[in-house]
Design a protein around this motif. Sequence first.
Motif, mmCIF file in Angstrom:
data_model
loop_
_atom_site.group_PDB
_atom_site.id
_atom_site.type_symbol
_atom_site.label_atom_id
_atom_site.label_comp_id
_atom_site.label_asym_id
_atom_site.label_seq_id
_atom_site.Cartn_x
_atom_site.Cartn_y
_atom_site.Cartn_z
ATOM 1 N N TYR A 1 0.833 -1.210 0.000
ATOM 2 C CA TYR A 1 0.000 0.000 0.000
ATOM 3 C C TYR A 1 0.865 1.257 0.000
ATOM 4 O O TYR A 1 0.557 2.228 -0.686
ATOM 5 C CB TYR A 1 -0.941 0.005 1.206
ATOM 6 N N VAL A 2 1.957 1.229 0.756
ATOM 7 C CA VAL A 2 2.874 2.373 0.769
ATOM 8 C C VAL A 2 3.427 2.606 -0.642
ATOM 9 O O VAL A 2 3.549 3.745 -1.100
ATOM 10 C CB VAL A 2 4.029 2.153 1.773
ATOM 11 N N LEU A 3 3.734 1.527 -1.337
ATOM 12 C CA LEU A 3 4.304 1.654 -2.678
ATOM 13 C C LEU A 3 3.285 2.089 -3.719
ATOM 14 O O LEU A 3 3.626 2.819 -4.654
ATOM 15 C CB LEU A 3 4.938 0.326 -3.109
ATOM 16 N N THR A 4 2.043 1.629 -3.585
ATOM 17 C CA THR A 4 1.052 1.862 -4.631
ATOM 18 C C THR A 4 0.011 2.916 -4.283
ATOM 19 O O THR A 4 -0.570 3.516 -5.179
ATOM 20 C CB THR A 4 0.300 0.558 -4.969
ATOM 21 N N GLY A 5 -0.283 3.090 -2.997
ATOM 22 C CA GLY A 5 -1.309 4.034 -2.586
ATOM 23 C C GLY A 5 -2.720 3.544 -2.796
ATOM 24 O O GLY A 5 -3.670 4.312 -2.686
ATOM 25 N N ASN A 6 -2.877 2.266 -3.105
ATOM 26 C CA ASN A 6 -4.186 1.703 -3.404
ATOM 27 C C ASN A 6 -4.227 0.277 -2.862
ATOM 28 O O ASN A 6 -3.362 -0.532 -3.199
ATOM 29 C CB ASN A 6 -4.392 1.715 -4.927
ATOM 30 N N PRO A 7 -5.224 -0.083 -2.060
ATOM 31 C CA PRO A 7 -5.240 -1.429 -1.478
ATOM 32 C C PRO A 7 -5.379 -2.543 -2.517
ATOM 33 O O PRO A 7 -4.820 -3.620 -2.338
ATOM 34 C CB PRO A 7 -6.438 -1.403 -0.527
ATOM 35 N N HIS A 8 -6.081 -2.283 -3.607
ATOM 36 C CA HIS A 8 -6.233 -3.316 -4.636
ATOM 37 C C HIS A 8 -4.926 -3.533 -5.393
ATOM 38 O O HIS A 8 -4.522 -4.672 -5.643
ATOM 39 C CB HIS A 8 -7.361 -2.943 -5.599
ATOM 40 N N ASP A 9 -4.259 -2.434 -5.732
ATOM 41 C CA ASP A 9 -2.957 -2.548 -6.385
ATOM 42 C C ASP A 9 -1.926 -3.168 -5.447
ATOM 43 O O ASP A 9 -1.054 -3.925 -5.878
ATOM 44 C CB ASP A 9 -2.466 -1.186 -6.870
ATOM 45 N N ALA A 10 -2.030 -2.847 -4.163
ATOM 46 C CA ALA A 10 -1.120 -3.431 -3.174
ATOM 47 C C ALA A 10 -1.267 -4.944 -3.134
ATOM 48 O O ALA A 10 -0.277 -5.670 -3.122
ATOM 49 C CB ALA A 10 -1.382 -2.833 -1.798
ATOM 50 N N ALA A 11 -2.518 -5.424 -3.123
ATOM 51 C CA ALA A 11 -2.762 -6.868 -3.109
ATOM 52 C C ALA A 11 -2.220 -7.524 -4.373
ATOM 53 O O ALA A 11 -1.611 -8.603 -4.315
ATOM 54 C CB ALA A 11 -4.251 -7.151 -2.949
ATOM 55 N N ASP A 12 -2.414 -6.875 -5.530
ATOM 56 C CA ASP A 12 -1.880 -7.412 -6.785
ATOM 57 C C ASP A 12 -0.361 -7.465 -6.758
ATOM 58 O O ASP A 12 0.244 -8.444 -7.196
ATOM 59 C CB ASP A 12 -2.338 -6.563 -7.968
ATOM 60 N N LEU A 13 0.254 -6.397 -6.248
ATOM 61 C CA LEU A 13 1.710 -6.334 -6.168
ATOM 62 C C LEU A 13 2.272 -7.437 -5.281
ATOM 63 O O LEU A 13 3.214 -8.141 -5.665
ATOM 64 C CB LEU A 13 2.139 -4.967 -5.639
ATOM 65 N N VAL A 14 1.681 -7.612 -4.123
ATOM 66 C CA VAL A 14 2.142 -8.645 -3.194
ATOM 67 C C VAL A 14 1.952 -10.033 -3.806
ATOM 68 O O VAL A 14 2.839 -10.885 -3.738
ATOM 69 C CB VAL A 14 1.422 -8.524 -1.836
ATOM 70 N N GLN A 15 0.805 -10.250 -4.422
ATOM 71 C CA GLN A 15 0.551 -11.555 -5.038
ATOM 72 C C GLN A 15 1.572 -11.845 -6.129
ATOM 73 O O GLN A 15 2.140 -12.940 -6.183
ATOM 74 C CB GLN A 15 -0.851 -11.610 -5.621
ATOM 75 N N GLU A 16 1.835 -10.880 -6.988
ATOM 76 C CA GLU A 16 2.801 -11.083 -8.066
ATOM 77 C C GLU A 16 4.198 -11.335 -7.508
ATOM 78 O O GLU A 16 4.919 -12.206 -7.990
ATOM 79 C CB GLU A 16 2.813 -9.874 -9.000
ATOM 80 N N ALA A 17 4.582 -10.592 -6.486
ATOM 81 C CA ALA A 17 5.901 -10.796 -5.876
ATOM 82 C C ALA A 17 6.024 -12.189 -5.270
ATOM 83 O O ALA A 17 7.049 -12.855 -5.426
ATOM 84 C CB ALA A 17 6.155 -9.736 -4.821
ATOM 85 N N LEU A 18 4.970 -12.647 -4.596
ATOM 86 C CA LEU A 18 5.010 -13.978 -3.982
ATOM 87 C C LEU A 18 5.025 -15.081 -5.033
ATOM 88 O O LEU A 18 5.710 -16.097 -4.871
ATOM 89 C CB LEU A 18 3.834 -14.152 -3.024
#
Length: 76
Positions: free
Chosen positions: A23-40
């Motif tokens: 969320y800190v990186l993206t500013g959006n909870p949905h984008d944050a979830a996508d980012l974390v999922q892709e990283a994992l």
Amino acid sequence: MDDEPGFDELVAEQADALLRYGYVLTGNPHDAADLVQEALVRLRRLAEGETQGQPAQLRPDHDGTVAHQRLAAAQA
């Protein structure tokens, strides 16, 4: 993913912190979830040796090391 209980435990223990950082990186909870999922997903694939399409510095060599590990060892 049952063959790697350590990975599942890591995700379970760190999910909230990863989402907050996303969320800190993206500013959006949905984008944050996508980012974390892709990283994992990428982390899991790298751990399993799936290196198609990975940058050369992240591809494991035949002995399991990756380029940045080799470079650090050479500079030491």
